[in-house]
Design an enzyme around this catalytic site. Structure first.
Site, short mmCIF file in Angstrom:
data_model
loop_
_atom_site.label_atom_id
_atom_site.label_comp_id
_atom_site.label_asym_id
_atom_site.label_seq_id
_atom_site.Cartn_x
_atom_site.Cartn_y
_atom_site.Cartn_z
N LYS A 32 0.92 -1.25 0.02
CA LYS A 32 0.14 0.06 -0.06
C LYS A 32 0.83 1.19 0.00
O LYS A 32 1.85 1.28 0.85
CB LYS A 32 -0.87 0.10 1.23
CG LYS A 32 -1.87 1.27 1.20
CD LYS A 32 -2.77 1.24 2.40
CE LYS A 32 -2.11 2.00 3.73
NZ LYS A 32 -2.13 3.18 3.67
N ASP A 59 -3.36 4.48 -1.84
CA ASP A 59 -4.40 5.05 -0.87
C ASP A 59 -4.26 6.57 -0.86
O ASP A 59 -3.68 6.95 0.05
CB ASP A 59 -4.07 4.32 0.43
CG ASP A 59 -4.75 4.87 1.75
OD1 ASP A 59 -5.75 5.02 1.39
OD2 ASP A 59 -4.34 4.69 2.66
N LYS A 61 -7.30 8.22 -1.30
CA LYS A 61 -8.57 8.85 -0.72
C LYS A 61 -9.25 9.99 -1.59
O LYS A 61 -9.54 11.20 -0.90
CB LYS A 61 -8.59 9.10 0.79
CG LYS A 61 -8.12 7.86 1.46
CD LYS A 61 -8.19 8.31 3.12
CE LYS A 61 -7.60 7.24 4.08
NZ LYS A 61 -6.11 6.97 4.00
N ASP A 64 -13.57 14.60 -4.29
CA ASP A 64 -13.87 15.94 -5.15
C ASP A 64 -15.31 15.90 -5.75
O ASP A 64 -15.92 14.80 -5.91
CB ASP A 64 -12.56 16.33 -5.96
CG ASP A 64 -12.35 17.69 -6.13
OD1 ASP A 64 -13.55 18.47 -6.50
OD2 ASP A 64 -11.11 18.11 -6.03
N THR A 115 -11.30 6.31 11.02
CA THR A 115 -11.30 5.62 12.22
C THR A 115 -10.93 6.67 13.21
O THR A 115 -10.84 6.32 14.69
CB THR A 115 -10.33 4.36 12.18
OG1 THR A 115 -9.08 4.75 11.44
CG2 THR A 115 -11.08 3.10 11.42
N ARG A 206 3.55 -0.50 10.54
CA ARG A 206 4.62 -0.42 11.41
C ARG A 206 4.94 -1.95 12.25
O ARG A 206 6.02 -2.11 12.43
CB ARG A 206 4.35 0.56 12.44
CG ARG A 206 4.62 1.88 12.09
CD ARG A 206 3.83 3.17 12.81
NE ARG A 206 2.24 2.89 12.63
CZ ARG A 206 1.50 3.68 13.31
NH1 ARG A 206 1.78 4.48 14.11
NH2 ARG A 206 -0.05 3.50 13.04
O1 C5P Z 1 1.56 1.25 10.77
P1 C5P Z 1 0.09 0.81 10.61
O2 C5P Z 1 -0.16 -0.67 10.85
O3 C5P Z 1 -0.89 1.48 11.65
O4 C5P Z 1 -0.50 1.37 9.24
C1 C5P Z 1 -1.83 1.29 8.88
C2 C5P Z 1 -2.06 1.91 7.60
O5 C5P Z 1 -3.24 2.19 7.40
C3 C5P Z 1 -1.46 3.37 7.33
O6 C5P Z 1 -1.13 3.45 6.30
C4 C5P Z 1 -2.69 4.21 7.87
O7 C5P Z 1 -2.76 5.46 7.04
C5 C5P Z 1 -3.79 3.31 7.02
N1 C5P Z 1 -5.11 3.51 7.56
C6 C5P Z 1 -5.46 3.48 8.92
N2 C5P Z 1 -6.72 3.39 9.34
C7 C5P Z 1 -7.60 3.83 8.58
C8 C5P Z 1 -7.41 3.95 7.13
C9 C5P Z 1 -6.09 3.73 6.70
O8 C5P Z 1 -4.59 2.97 9.92
N3 C5P Z 1 -8.96 4.10 8.91
#
Ligand code: C5P
Length: 230
Positions: A32, A59, A61, A64, A115, A206
């Protein structure tokens, strides 16, 4: 079964992202690329990952007017990406325009409610809480407009799956293997638990990218899902 894990390469460092993607190739199902990466490297940065054999979820999003979002989706189709997302709050015409602009070349999914927004935040922007009701309302709209699925939190999988059926793609971030640091995520779920609950794609950043050994972390997650490597 294909590996449902898409690793989120949230970094402005192109060389590091490419090196990591190459190393993780056997252990994840896709990757992603989001706003942080795209703002630093743009479409050329995304193209660096085509040909690696990964499906790429772009991703960005989009949100517009329909004509602009359709144009953005058409431009993204030149980047050899598998999934592109838009905001469901853009409304029915925008959603339908995004789907049509993809011309079947990529799956178009939608973000319902970020979220990070609480019920109080929803009221502040004129939406009716609770967030769970707004998520369901928007997810039904997304399906009615012919899109392929939504991004949702792990705790929304069960009600969305029940309401929207088995062919609707549920893409789930906020995944944390046991013992992994939460970071800024609050309502998390383990990879196997989310997979069993019905997630189609697990977006994991992460817990893999910031692990002392990212390859081992990705491999451990894949093994926890039932994959084996010799
Ligand atoms: O590092 P981590 O596992 O928290 O990364 C989650 C990824 O998913 C990040 O790229 C974050 O921007 C994305 N994301 C999220 N929650 C959402 C939509 C996207 O954590 N509701």
């Amino acid at each position: 079964m294909t590996n449902p894990v898409f690793v989120a390469l949230d970094t402005p460092d192109l060389a590091a992202a490419k090196a990591l993607a190459r190393e993780l190739r056997p252990y994840v199902g896709g990757l992603k690329l989001g706003l942080e990466f795209f703002s630093a490297h743009g479409p050329d940065g995304v193209r660096e990952f085509s040909g690696m054999g990964f499906p790429v979820f772009l991703d960005l999003k989009f949100h517009d007017i329909p004509n602009t979002v359709a144009g953005a989706v058409r431009s993204a189709m030149a980047l050899d990406v598998a999934i592109v997302n838009v905001h469901a709050a853009g409304g029915p015409a925008m959603l339908a325009a995004a789907k049509e602009a993809a011309g079947g070349k990529a799956r178009i999914i939608a973000v319902t409610v970020l979220t990070s927004l609480s019920d109080g935040d929803l009221a502040a922007v004129g939406q009716t809480p609770p967030a769970a009701d707004q998520v369901l309302r928007l997810a039904k709209l997304v399906k009615a407009c012919g899109l392929d699925g939504v991004v949702c939190s792990a705790h929304e999988i069960a009600p969305l799956r029940a309401a929207l059926g088995k062919d609707f793609l549920l893409v789930v971030p906020g995944i944390r293997p046991q013992g992994a640091a939460l970071g800024d995520q609050t309502r998390v779920m383990g990879p196997l638990e989310a997979h069993r609950a019905g997630a189609d794609i697990l977006v994991i950043g992460r817990p893999i990218t910031a692990a002392p050994d990212p390859v081992q972390a990705a491999r451990d997650i894949a093994e926890s899902l039932g994959f084996s490597f010799t």
